[in-house]
Design an enzyme around this catalytic site. Structure first.
Site, PDB file in Angstrom:
ATOM      1  N   PRO A   1      -0.283   0.784   6.214  1.00 15.54           N
ATOM      2  CA  PRO A   1       1.025   0.940   5.552  1.00 15.54           C
ATOM      3  C   PRO A   1       1.143   1.946   4.757  1.00 15.54           C
ATOM      4  O   PRO A   1       2.437   2.518   4.546  1.00 15.54           O
ATOM      5  CB  PRO A   1       1.267  -0.355   4.783  1.00 15.54           C
TER       6      PRO A   1
ATOM      7  N   ASP B   1     -10.056  -0.827   4.805  1.00 19.07           N
ATOM      8  CA  ASP B   1      -9.491   0.152   5.730  1.00 19.07           C
ATOM      9  C   ASP B   1      -8.310   0.180   6.521  1.00 19.07           C
ATOM     10  O   ASP B   1      -7.410   0.699   6.361  1.00 19.07           O
ATOM     11  CB  ASP B   1     -10.570   0.506   6.561  1.00 19.07           C
TER      12      ASP B   1
ATOM     13  N   HIS C   1     -11.006  -5.881   9.005  1.00 23.30           N
ATOM     14  CA  HIS C   1     -11.749  -5.591   7.741  1.00 23.30           C
ATOM     15  C   HIS C   1     -12.875  -4.510   8.051  1.00 23.30           C
ATOM     16  O   HIS C   1     -13.803  -4.527   7.416  1.00 23.30           O
ATOM     17  CB  HIS C   1     -12.301  -6.795   6.919  1.00 23.30           C
TER      18      HIS C   1
ATOM     19  N   GLU D   1       0.834  -1.302   0.128  1.00 23.02           N
ATOM     20  CA  GLU D   1       0.285   0.041  -0.224  1.00 23.02           C
ATOM     21  C   GLU D   1       0.871   1.366   0.127  1.00 23.02           C
ATOM     22  O   GLU D   1       0.581   2.422  -0.688  1.00 23.02           O
ATOM     23  CB  GLU D   1      -0.980   0.112   1.249  1.00 23.02           C
TER      24      GLU D   1
END
Lengths: 378, 347
Positions: free
Chosen positions: B89, B84, B129, B60
């Site tokens: 990172p 989310d 999640h 990410e």
């Protein structure tokens, strides 16, 4: 649909454990065995490298002095690393981009950025003093390795727009431990991005020595795991750095993908003017590296081959002196402060809340201004 | 009029944005042939080619970092963070570069990029999640942080986010992906930095955003049956914050309740409550209350119903808005504000 049974890609060769060099410590042409197939750049290039290093070192000394006088908030010295910064910066073509860190002031001025604009950050006037697009130099990056992926994205976008822009990312040995370095190397390799990562391994990340940073045989070996070319270069040999960066950029530009270059050098000065290296390293080690001076080495070669005379040397020195004088003069006055600028570039347009805060700060600044007058402004 | 879900409206917005501007590129994890785990990028690769919509390495920070570089060179990247909690990172890139580039460079380099993040709980997913991470982003100057609650806003706000010269964190309430409306696309709704009144009401203001707007509207229906008219304000933009719309509503109603899924402590509701108190103090009949997620790590799915704001929790909070102690400044002593006892602090 992609397949998983594609033929394996040939692995690039392992970097040499001994750094490749074109000029030895005494300023002689290095033996063929050390050159790894690279040729010494032409005389004009060598003279340009020396001239830029002389100017860079004088600038660095001037900036260090300004920091001691309190005219800069802080200054991280490039001294000892001129061959990396100049050799890298001068290898770039006009359309290429440089992604520097806070220690790369000499690379920036070698790229043609106004030295006073380079010092804007370190003087504390603003975060980035130069126009990145005008010079094709990204802002000096402080959170280490975080600008490396920017270079990957920028060159990827440029290629999609039909430009053969390549990028040079400067990073230190400590930065290679950051996750962002890993992600940038991997993205660059997977996207075949025309990026050259030049690691200035100066042995120290503030007070932490290299062996606490990495267990790799050399930092250049890291390249192999990503599927990119890795080069291990003597970072105090401006000719070698320039030759290797130039070839890596050319290969990257012609679709050969990114490269990772480890240049072995040394941070001769403290981390910044506020550091105390006597707490973590021996003076003897520093002395050894001072004797391996990159400027002396290139100058010795040029002189011994009859390519540098006193007149040319004096010209370099005088260029360096006038740059230092200009920096001193231009930084002699107090900086102009604009409180409005605090709010001008947060968003494209200041939000209503920022406009309210701007008015409040304007008023406070005006009050302070009146308060500093002899009669308290009344 | 056609039937559209929020997920399909977002997909259509991306498609239309890519058609309108060849510099718009979409990438992230699994956004190519798969079309994203929520299918928001479905078909974009096939329609626009792998140059415009493609899968990236699973990293990410690298995704956002490369987007910074692309935007520096004049592209308009729209990147997807898969969930989310998988966006963390990239936090360094978002906070230190995305949010600050314009400011650091005195406006010379702007980053017109969009970071799409499905957020919030309520879909029965396992840990990592279901986070509501909006406060982390809203706390960062330089970002626009927006979240649609309706299908029409999903389309319109995403189009506007892509067109914005500022970087936008676009938070998609994942449990509303399948919510549907009958409407014609394309559609343009209110500007994305404005809050809107979803339901007018005179007695109290319920301030919600993203996934909790629908819950607030359901609560307002129940309240109406009890004879209380709740005005529901959908913030849409968390940053910048639309003080004008929120304060106007609370000044009319005199009572305010903030509803969000994120933990209450240090949450965005605290900012809303503070702003309402600062701007509406003399109009308030009761303290501003919050209905939030519990101050716990996001719970396992079998327990998430106790964490998420529900209609019942909203109704309970409305009951605590001091309806019995209404007072009017300047009225007789009997109707006046009760004397608060002085608190003695012993040494």
């Amino acid at each position: 649909m992609t397949t998983s049974d594609a033929p394996p890609v040939a692995a690039p060769p392992l970097p040499s454990l001994e750094p490749l060099r074109l000029i030895d410590d005494e300023g002689r042409r290095a033996a063929d065995s050390a050159r790894a197939g690279f040729e010494l750049p032409d005389t004009d290039t060598l003279r340009a490298l020396l001239g830029a290093m002389v100017v860079g070192r004088r600038f660095d000394a001037q900036a260090g002095a300004l920091a001691k006088q309190g005219r800069l908030a802080v200054y991280p010295s490039s001294r000892g690393q001129e061959a990396c910064q100049v050799g890298g910066a001068l290898a770039l073509a006009g359309q290429d981009w440089l992604f520097p860190t806070y220690r790369d002031s000499v690379a920036l001025i070698s790229r043609g950025v106004d030295p006073v604009e380079v010092l804007t950050l370190l003087r504390g006037d603003w975060h980035c003093g130069y126009d990145p697009k005008a010079y094709r130099c990204a802002p000096q990056c402080t959170p280490l390795a975080t600008n490396a992926s920017h270079a990957v994205g920028l060159t990827y976008a440029a290629r999609r727009k039909g430009s053969d822009t390549a990028a040079l990312v400067l990073m230190g040995d400590g930065a290679t431990s950051e996750g962002d370095a890993h992600e940038a190397y991997n993205f660059a390799a997977v996207w075949n991005a025309p990026v050259v990562f030049l690691i200035q391994n100066n042995e120290w990340a503030i007070s932490v020595p290299l062996h606490k940073q990495s267990a790799a045989p050399t930092l250049a070996h890291k390249a192999i795991g990503y599927g990119m070319r890795g080069y291990h270069v003597d970072g105090n040999d401006a000719a070698a750095v320039h030759a290797v960066v130039s070839r890596a950029l050319a290969e990257a530009r012609s679709g050969g993908g990114p490269a990772l270059i480890e240049a072995r050098t040394y941070r001769v000065e403290p981390h910044t003017n506020s550091d105390d290296p006597t707490r973590y390293r021996d003076d003897a080690e520093v002395e050894r590296w001072r004797r391996r001076d990159p400027l002396a080495r290139l100058e010795a070669l040029l002189r011994s081959e009859g390519d540098l005379d006193d007149a040319r040397s004096a010209e370099f020195a005088s260029r360096a002196e006038s740059l230092a004088e200009s920096v001193r003069t231009r930084l002699a006055h107090e900086p102009h402060r604009s409180t409005d600028e605090l709010f001008a570039h947060v968003y494209a347009e200041p939000t209503p809340a920022l406009r309210r805060q701007r008015a409040g700060v304007r008023e406070a600044a005006a009050r302070a201004e009146r308060g500093s007058e002899p009669n308290g402004g009344r | 009029m056609a039937h559209h879900t929020l997920g399909r409206a977002l997909n259509r917005a991306l498609r239309d944005a890519m058609s309108a501007d060849p510099d718009v590129v979409v990438y992230g994890e699994d956004v190519g042939p798969l079309g994203g785990v929520f299918r928001v990028t479905d078909g974009l690769g096939a329609e626009f080619g792998e140059d415009r919509c493609f899968d990236s390495p699973l990293a990410e920070s690298g995704i956002v970092g490369t987007a910074v570089g692309m935007a520096m060179y004049g592209r308009r990247p729209v990147v997807e963070m898969q969930f989310d909690a998988f966006a963390y990172p990239a936090f360094q890139q978002v906070v230190s570069h995305v949010a600050k580039m314009r400011n650091r460079t005195r406006g010379r380099v702007e980053l017109p990029l969009v970071i799409r993040i499905p957020y919030g709980g309520g879909i029965g997913a396992v840990e990592h999640h279901g986070d509501s991470s909006e406060a982390y982003y809203a706390h960062t100057p330089g970002l626009r942080v927006v979240t649609p609650a309706t299908v029409a806003d999903g389309y319109s706000m995403l189009r506007e986010a892509v067109e914005s010269p500022d970087p936008v964190v676009f938070l998609e309430p994942k449990r509303r992906y399948w919510a549907s409306e009958d409407l014609d696309l394309p559609v343009r709704t209110a500007p994305m930095d404005r809050a809107v009144v979803r339901r007018p009401g005179a007695d109290l203001t319920v301030i919600a955003y993203g996934p909790t707007v629908d819950t607030a509207l359901l609560a307002a229906e129940s309240l109406a049956e009890e004879g209380r008219e709740a005005e529901v304000v959908d913030l849409r933009s968390l940053s910048p914050f639309d003080d004008e719309t929120v304060a106007a509503s609370v000044r009319r109603t005199g009572r305010a309740l903030v509803v969000h899924e994120a933990h209450g402590f240090g949450g965005f509701g605290g900012e809303v409550a503070a702003r309402v108190s600062e701007q509406c103090f003399h109009y308030l009949e009761a303290p501003v209350l919050r209905v939030c997620g519990l101050d716990i790590p996001y719970p396992p799915p079998h327990l998430e119903e106790f964490h998420l704001p529900t209609v019942d929790r909203i109704l309970d909070a409305v009951d605590r808005l001091q309806w019995e102690s209404s007072w009017v400044p300047g009225a007789d002593a009997g109707a006046g504000r009760p004397q608060a006892p002085r608190t003695e602090v012993s040494a």
